[in-house]
Write an enzyme that holds these catalytic residues in place. Structure first.
Site, PDB file in Angstrom:
ATOM      1  N   ASP A  53       0.920  -1.414  -0.033  1.00  0.00           N
ATOM      2  CA  ASP A  53      -0.113   0.215   0.115  1.00  0.00           C
ATOM      3  C   ASP A  53       0.866   1.359  -0.143  1.00  0.00           C
ATOM      4  OD1 ASP A  53       0.683  -0.511   2.694  1.00  0.00           O
ATOM      5  OD2 ASP A  53      -1.227   0.073   3.476  1.00  0.00           O
ATOM      6  N   SER A  54       2.257   1.082  -0.043  1.00  0.00           N
ATOM      7  CA  SER A  54       3.300   2.029  -0.206  1.00  0.00           C
ATOM      8  C   SER A  54       2.815   2.755  -1.810  1.00  0.00           C
ATOM      9  CB  SER A  54       4.620   1.803  -0.158  1.00  0.00           C
ATOM     10  OG  SER A  54       4.889   0.682  -0.771  1.00  0.00           O
ATOM     11  N   ASP A  92      -0.999  -6.024  -0.465  1.00  0.00           N
ATOM     12  CA  ASP A  92      -1.593  -5.200   0.727  1.00  0.00           C
ATOM     13  C   ASP A  92      -2.890  -5.292   0.862  1.00  0.00           C
ATOM     14  OD1 ASP A  92       0.422  -4.932   2.865  1.00  0.00           O
ATOM     15  OD2 ASP A  92       1.219  -3.283   1.713  1.00  0.00           O
ATOM     16  N   LYS A 122      -1.223  -9.559   2.527  1.00  0.00           N
ATOM     17  CA  LYS A 122      -0.446  -8.933   3.683  1.00  0.00           C
ATOM     18  C   LYS A 122      -1.399  -8.147   4.444  1.00  0.00           C
ATOM     19  CE  LYS A 122       3.465  -6.168   3.565  1.00  0.00           C
ATOM     20  NZ  LYS A 122       2.811  -4.978   4.502  1.00  0.00           N
ATOM     21  N   GLU A 124      -1.569  -5.695   8.473  1.00  0.00           N
ATOM     22  CA  GLU A 124      -0.951  -5.083   9.483  1.00  0.00           C
ATOM     23  C   GLU A 124      -1.793  -5.499  10.772  1.00  0.00           C
ATOM     24  OE1 GLU A 124      -0.364  -1.030   9.109  1.00  0.00           O
ATOM     25  OE2 GLU A 124       0.744  -1.036   7.059  1.00  0.00           O
ATOM     26  N   GLU A 191       8.890  -4.389  10.390  1.00  0.00           N
ATOM     27  CA  GLU A 191       9.218  -3.015  10.163  1.00  0.00           C
ATOM     28  C   GLU A 191       9.667  -2.311  11.269  1.00  0.00           C
ATOM     29  OE1 GLU A 191       6.562  -1.232   7.435  1.00  0.00           O
ATOM     30  OE2 GLU A 191       7.953   0.607   7.411  1.00  0.00           O
TER      31      GLU A 191
HETATM   32  O1  KIV Z   1       3.613  -1.169   1.700  1.00  0.00           O
HETATM   33  C1  KIV Z   1       4.793  -1.456   1.670  1.00  0.00           C
HETATM   34  O2  KIV Z   1       5.752  -1.270   1.003  1.00  0.00           O
HETATM   35  C2  KIV Z   1       5.104  -2.213   2.879  1.00  0.00           C
HETATM   36  C3  KIV Z   1       6.763  -2.282   3.023  1.00  0.00           C
HETATM   37  C4  KIV Z   1       7.228  -1.271   3.542  1.00  0.00           C
HETATM   38  C5  KIV Z   1       6.829  -3.817   3.961  1.00  0.00           C
HETATM   39  O3  KIV Z   1       4.251  -2.724   3.606  1.00  0.00           O
END
Ligand code: KIV
Length: 273
Positions: A53-54, A92, A122, A124, A191
């Protein structure tokens, strides 16, 4: 490049992670958010591509990861999944897609798997989301956890600083990792936590740990591709190793192109029909 490829040339799968951990084979991750970048990164031999989600920051220009939606994540993830032959593709689950209820989380995870064509999701969070993760795993969805600095909680933390410096937060993080492991996660991203704590977590769980700013003892490492390729000039945290200066290479190439157009040097006769 061939010597850097994973020892298995097959498509990487989530169950393979347990073998890789047991064999001491470190697991490499990079992010990608679009077809062309993902195809180049896959050709480089990375084990896993994370459609993080970056994307909210790197691809969409937001200040945080919070604004990105399920529909936008599916758009990015589908483009990446189409490009990839070797790497495992993990998407994510964005902020708001699983916090309201386990049912909604499960429904969104199923939607991401069906519509994006990725291999895993993924999420959180710690022990509080372990029952939901178990339902996803029971439904056939490989799930990666994510502990430590969880950027979707940036407003709760008040910034992007190192997490779990104190004993209480460190103990909670170990308990959370064990809960995610028992729920069936195939890996956990750690992280921005102290390296000693990441070592303890890595030894305490059967699934693989993937670090970013979490030191050398994790079972694998992840970086955001734009950061490690030097596309983002202002971002140089201690944990980042930069492997190229694409900002310099691209602005230089663009400058030469602009000059060639302005001087009518491009296109020339051989570049014309
Ligand atoms: O969204 C992302 O890029 C991440 C990584 C920094 C692990 O969750």
């Amino acid at each position: 490049m061939a010597e850097y490829l994973s020892t298995t040339k097959k498509k990487i799968t989530a169950p393979l992670y347990f073998e890789m951990k047991q064999n001491g084979e470190k697991i490499s991750w990079l992010t990608a958010y679009d077809y062309t970048t993902a195809s180049i990164i896959d050709a480089g031999g990375v084990d896993t591509i994370l459609v993080g989600d970056s994307a909210s920051n790197v691809a969409d220009g937001n200040m945080t990861t919070l604004p990105i939606t399920v529909d936008q994540m599916i758009y990015h993830a589908r483009s990446v999944a189409r490009a990839v032959n070797h790497a495992l593709v993990v998407c994510d689950m964005p902020f708001g897609s699983y916090q309201v209820s386990a049912e909604e989380g499960l429904r969104n995870a199923i939607r991401i798997m069906k519509e994006a064509g990725v291999d895993a999701v993924k999420i959180e969070g710690g022990a509080e989301i372990a029952p939901m993760i178990k339902r996803m795993v029971d439904a056939g969805i490989p799930v990666s956890g994510h502990l430590g600095l969880t950027p979707q909680s940036v407003h709760k933390f008040g910034g992007y600083g190192l997490r779990a410096k104190g004993d209480a937060e460190a103990e909670k993080l170990i308990a959370d990792a064990k809960a995610l492991d028992e729920a069936g996660c195939f890996c956990i991203v750690l992280e921005k936590i102290p390296a000693d704590l990441a070592k303890k977590v890595t030894e305490a769980v059967s699934c693989a740990t993937i670090g970013i700013g979490a030191g050398p003892h994790c079972d694998g490492q992840v970086l955001v591709y734009a950061d490690m390729l030097g596309m983002n000039r202002g971002f140089k945290p201690k944990f980042l190793r930069q492997y190229a200066d694409l900002y310099e290479i691209i602005t230089n190439a663009v400058g030469r192109y602009v000059n060639d157009v302005k001087t009518a040097d491009f296109p020339n006769e051989t570049e014309s029909y």
